[in-house]
Design a protein around this motif. Sequence first.
Motif, PDB file in Angstrom:
ATOM      1  N   ASN A  23       0.839  -1.206   0.000  1.00  0.00           N
ATOM      2  CA  ASN A  23       0.000   0.000   0.000  1.00  0.00           C
ATOM      3  C   ASN A  23       0.869   1.250   0.000  1.00  0.00           C
ATOM      4  N   GLY A  24       2.139   1.078  -0.287  1.00  0.00           N
ATOM      5  CA  GLY A  24       3.064   2.201  -0.355  1.00  0.00           C
ATOM      6  C   GLY A  24       3.887   2.372   0.892  1.00  0.00           C
ATOM      7  N   GLU A  25       3.392   1.858   2.007  1.00  0.00           N
ATOM      8  CA  GLU A  25       4.137   1.953   3.266  1.00  0.00           C
ATOM      9  C   GLU A  25       4.421   0.578   3.857  1.00  0.00           C
ATOM     10  N   GLU A  26       3.436  -0.315   3.715  1.00  0.00           N
ATOM     11  CA  GLU A  26       3.606  -1.669   4.224  1.00  0.00           C
ATOM     12  C   GLU A  26       3.414  -2.657   3.086  1.00  0.00           C
ATOM     13  N   SER A  27       4.133  -3.781   3.169  1.00  0.00           N
ATOM     14  CA  SER A  27       4.059  -4.783   2.109  1.00  0.00           C
ATOM     15  C   SER A  27       3.826  -6.165   2.698  1.00  0.00           C
ATOM     16  N   VAL A  28       3.328  -7.042   1.851  1.00  0.00           N
ATOM     17  CA  VAL A  28       3.096  -8.436   2.239  1.00  0.00           C
ATOM     18  C   VAL A  28       3.773  -9.330   1.206  1.00  0.00           C
ATOM     19  N   TYR A  29       4.545 -10.290   1.685  1.00  0.00           N
ATOM     20  CA  TYR A  29       5.226 -11.263   0.827  1.00  0.00           C
ATOM     21  C   TYR A  29       4.442 -12.567   0.872  1.00  0.00           C
ATOM     22  N   ILE A  30       4.098 -13.115  -0.323  1.00  0.00           N
ATOM     23  CA  ILE A  30       3.259 -14.321  -0.386  1.00  0.00           C
ATOM     24  C   ILE A  30       3.948 -15.368  -1.263  1.00  0.00           C
ATOM     25  N   PRO A  31       4.432 -16.457  -0.705  1.00  0.00           N
ATOM     26  CA  PRO A  31       4.997 -17.535  -1.528  1.00  0.00           C
ATOM     27  C   PRO A  31       3.927 -18.122  -2.441  1.00  0.00           C
ATOM     28  N   VAL A  32       4.329 -18.585  -3.606  1.00  0.00           N
ATOM     29  CA  VAL A  32       3.370 -19.158  -4.553  1.00  0.00           C
ATOM     30  C   VAL A  32       2.637 -20.349  -3.950  1.00  0.00           C
ATOM     31  N   SER A  33       3.356 -21.159  -3.225  1.00  0.00           N
ATOM     32  CA  SER A  33       2.736 -22.350  -2.631  1.00  0.00           C
ATOM     33  C   SER A  33       1.548 -21.982  -1.737  1.00  0.00           C
ATOM     34  N   LEU A  34       1.649 -20.818  -1.059  1.00  0.00           N
ATOM     35  CA  LEU A  34       0.553 -20.351  -0.214  1.00  0.00           C
ATOM     36  C   LEU A  34      -0.536 -19.702  -1.053  1.00  0.00           C
ATOM     37  N   ALA A  35      -0.134 -18.922  -2.052  1.00  0.00           N
ATOM     38  CA  ALA A  35      -1.104 -18.209  -2.895  1.00  0.00           C
ATOM     39  C   ALA A  35      -2.064 -19.171  -3.585  1.00  0.00           C
ATOM     40  N   LEU A  36      -1.575 -20.342  -3.951  1.00  0.00           N
ATOM     41  CA  LEU A  36      -2.412 -21.316  -4.662  1.00  0.00           C
ATOM     42  C   LEU A  36      -3.480 -21.936  -3.760  1.00  0.00           C
ATOM     43  N   HIS A  37      -3.363 -21.709  -2.452  1.00  0.00           N
ATOM     44  CA  HIS A  37      -4.345 -22.290  -1.516  1.00  0.00           C
ATOM     45  C   HIS A  37      -4.932 -21.213  -0.599  1.00  0.00           C
ATOM     46  N   TRP A  38      -4.983 -19.994  -1.064  1.00  0.00           N
ATOM     47  CA  TRP A  38      -5.489 -18.895  -0.237  1.00  0.00           C
ATOM     48  C   TRP A  38      -6.665 -18.257  -0.969  1.00  0.00           C
ATOM     49  N   PRO A  39      -7.886 -18.648  -0.711  1.00  0.00           N
ATOM     50  CA  PRO A  39      -9.064 -18.174  -1.451  1.00  0.00           C
ATOM     51  C   PRO A  39      -9.217 -16.659  -1.437  1.00  0.00           C
ATOM     52  N   GLU A  40      -8.981 -16.027  -0.261  1.00  0.00           N
ATOM     53  CA  GLU A  40      -9.170 -14.563  -0.177  1.00  0.00           C
ATOM     54  C   GLU A  40      -8.228 -13.829  -1.141  1.00  0.00           C
TER      55      GLU A  40
END
Length: 905
Positions: free
Chosen positions: A369-386
């Motif tokens: 959001n310009g100040e804070e960031s979130v790192y998401i591994p692909v393995s997690l992204a493939l199982h994260w519905p939201e």
Amino acid sequence: MGTHVTINLFLTGTELILSKGAMNPVSKLVLIDGNSIAYRAFFALPLLSNSSGVYTNAVYGFTTMLLKILEEEKPTHLLVAFDAGKTTFRHKDYQEYKGKREKTPVELSEQLPLIKEVLDAFGIRHFEMENYEADDIIGTLANLAEKQQVETLIISGDKDLLQLVRDHVHVLIPRKGLSDTVRYDKKAVDDRYGLTPEQIIDLKGLMGDPSDNIPGIPGVGEKTALKLLHQFSSVEEIIAHIDQISGKKLQEKVREHQEQALLSKKLATIYCDVPLEMNIDDLIYTGYHLEKVLEIFKRLEFKSLLERFAKDSDEAAVIDVKEVKYMMATEDNLEQLAPFFQLERLAVFVEATAENPHRAEAIAFALSNGEESVYIPVSLALHWPEFQEWLADPNRSKVVYDSKKSKILLENMGLDIHGMQFDVLLAAYLLDPSETQLELSDVTDKYLGHILPSDEEVYGKGAKRQILEGEALAQHLARKAQAIYQLCPVLQQEIESAGLRSLLHELEMPLALILAEMEQRGVKVDQDRLHELGEELKKTLDQLTEEIYDIAGTEFNLNSPKQLGEILFDKLGLPVLKKTKTGYSTSADVLEKLAPQHEIVEKILHYRQVGKLYSTYIEGLKKEIGADGKIHTQFHQTITATGRLSSAEPNLQNIPIRLEEGRRIRQIFVPSEEGWYMLAADYSQIELRVLAHLSEDAALQKAFQEDQDIHTQTAMDVFGVSKEEVTPLMRRQAKAVNFGIVYGISDFGLAQNLNIPRKEAKTFIDRYFATYPGVKRYMDEAVEKARRDGYVTTLFNRRRYLPDIHSSNYNVRSFAERTAMNTPIQGTAADIIKFAMLHLDKEMKEKELKSRLLLQVHDELVFEVPEDELDLMKQLVPEIMEGTISLSVPLKVDIHYGKNWYETK
């Protein structure tokens, strides 16, 4: 930190070896005749240019010779001298001095400032002085060096400088091209001419020099001049003993032209007392700045030199980056991160294992959001519905870098992405299309300051490239996502101020999604036909080989330049046009000049063309076929300065069509469905139609409005003949100038294209402008607009900035002026076909057609079409393409179809 490398420097093979140490005293002085070597480099190499259209062949040739000098001569002191202008003190004695020289081709003169930039990057001093020639500067310094007994080497293509040879001064002269050279000391001068170096001016006085318009004695050539000098030693002695000259005719020539001979000797004499405010100690060569050398090689796109020099760029840059706040998404904190997806706008970045999304795998995501960031591994992204729902929601605004690549990477994982509201890459490209190799770190540097290290700095490059893991990767990607978010409002404001909002949001960003679909769709390859074509080309190669052996009377290795040279020049006695280090040159430009002289040369050229087709488009394309039996090229939107699309890995826009064997390569591209057709729609002469509209030239517009053959019509108008009197040669010349005008062709360029004298080419261009005065007026006005605004635009407001339009350097300025003339034409044509692609995609989807757009090849669109839609598409496609924009002349689309791409022509 800058890396400054000092002498000693030498090259071994292709590696650059450097020794950093103290400077040496004067041990060797090298003096280079800059204009002469640049001229030789220009004509030794084919006319090359980089992706920005800047000519580079003379710069490249000059640079390679410079490296050879540094390697082999190891100078401690170095100067490159240039001519300062057309007028020198010699013109006071003889106004016609150098008066008959053809004007330097613009393609060469534009490169002289670039050569000086290369010299600056290498830390090599260059110098010129009003009223004197480079020869005089060199002569003055060589004379000084001889007095000081300094070993000196002069490098020039001009044999006039042989007069400077002394005990400690030698001259190196290229014979053919740049690499084959002859070194002259006193003995070599004597062996060649039977003269002392000082007598070279007497030789010139007698025989003159047409290249410098030095008259000499009419009818006296080198052989006669040498005979006279061997008998009488100088022009003055010859005049004093005219009665002793054998042959009454020669006596009369000398008697009648004795004053002219003395003047010619004076003109040929290098002046060695130029009032220079420098001495030899001022010419110390202390080495070069590696970063400056790499920067200019990158700009000029000298890839092989870049690779050679980049090996020595071993000092890591100091990166001043701000800390970035980020969280790593894990199975345990997903609920805590859920509110992040409710924000109005987020930047999203997906990292991959390679640049080409069709050959890469996604590694991880970063949101910011310009100040804070979130790192998401692909393995997690493939199982994260939201997360997946947020990606697919068109109402959730996303800022991205390279929307096309992002879409392909995600869809290859089975994920949808919608709502990409801003593309930082496309925005940065529109704001400055001259920056065609942009990385995210480059854009960040330009608009936010140096807060983001490049991928090369983080991952390494080439074979050493290695994607990081864990915290290190998370931090780098978080920083990327943060930069993308922060760039968005800055670039948005710039886009609005420049009037580019419509071009970004209504053309380039929607087009990126269409291109992604085309790339993923791919083009099916008939692999059986590919194999058959390969066998046919092999047979052609075998047949050509036998025919060449038969003509030569012996077998030899056709792919060996050495053996081929021996056949052509030793056995068959063809004239030697160029030599290399290893023997005779058999390059394409040499063979093309020799082709009319012997039938074997045409067959060798044909053999090479077919061989290249086989290796590049038979063997090469086999490697590009995916598991689905298709080829998935990449369409780049941000490579060309004019807005044209380009194709890569493989380049399907560059399949050769001049040779029948090349055209047949298109037979392998077929519809992906049984019973379907390939359909091709091609804008006819779109750039000339755009020129007619922009120039408002009545004669040009009338030709298109009446659907005349424009090249025949131009030939009729320029030559003042009837349609029936237009010969094929006239039409070919008219065609060359029609298309050449669009690209800002010069008389030199047209002369090269048509193989005619420059004077004739200039006359043709002058006639063209007299026939189409509106075109000349448009070009003048385009240049004036560029001077006033600093940029030119297409009809759709695409900009190209031309900072060099106000350059005090004539050659730099003239290139910018030509660019001002042709960019609106080329850019508008590029925009038209892009808009046509958008309109066609929309119409085909609204009508729920099964037909698919596969390729864009310059002014051509290629579709695959089911039989039951063929009649509709034959009507729909030209209707939409021709109606994309309303010009003062009609757009015309030629449409063809068949069972493969080849049959559409």
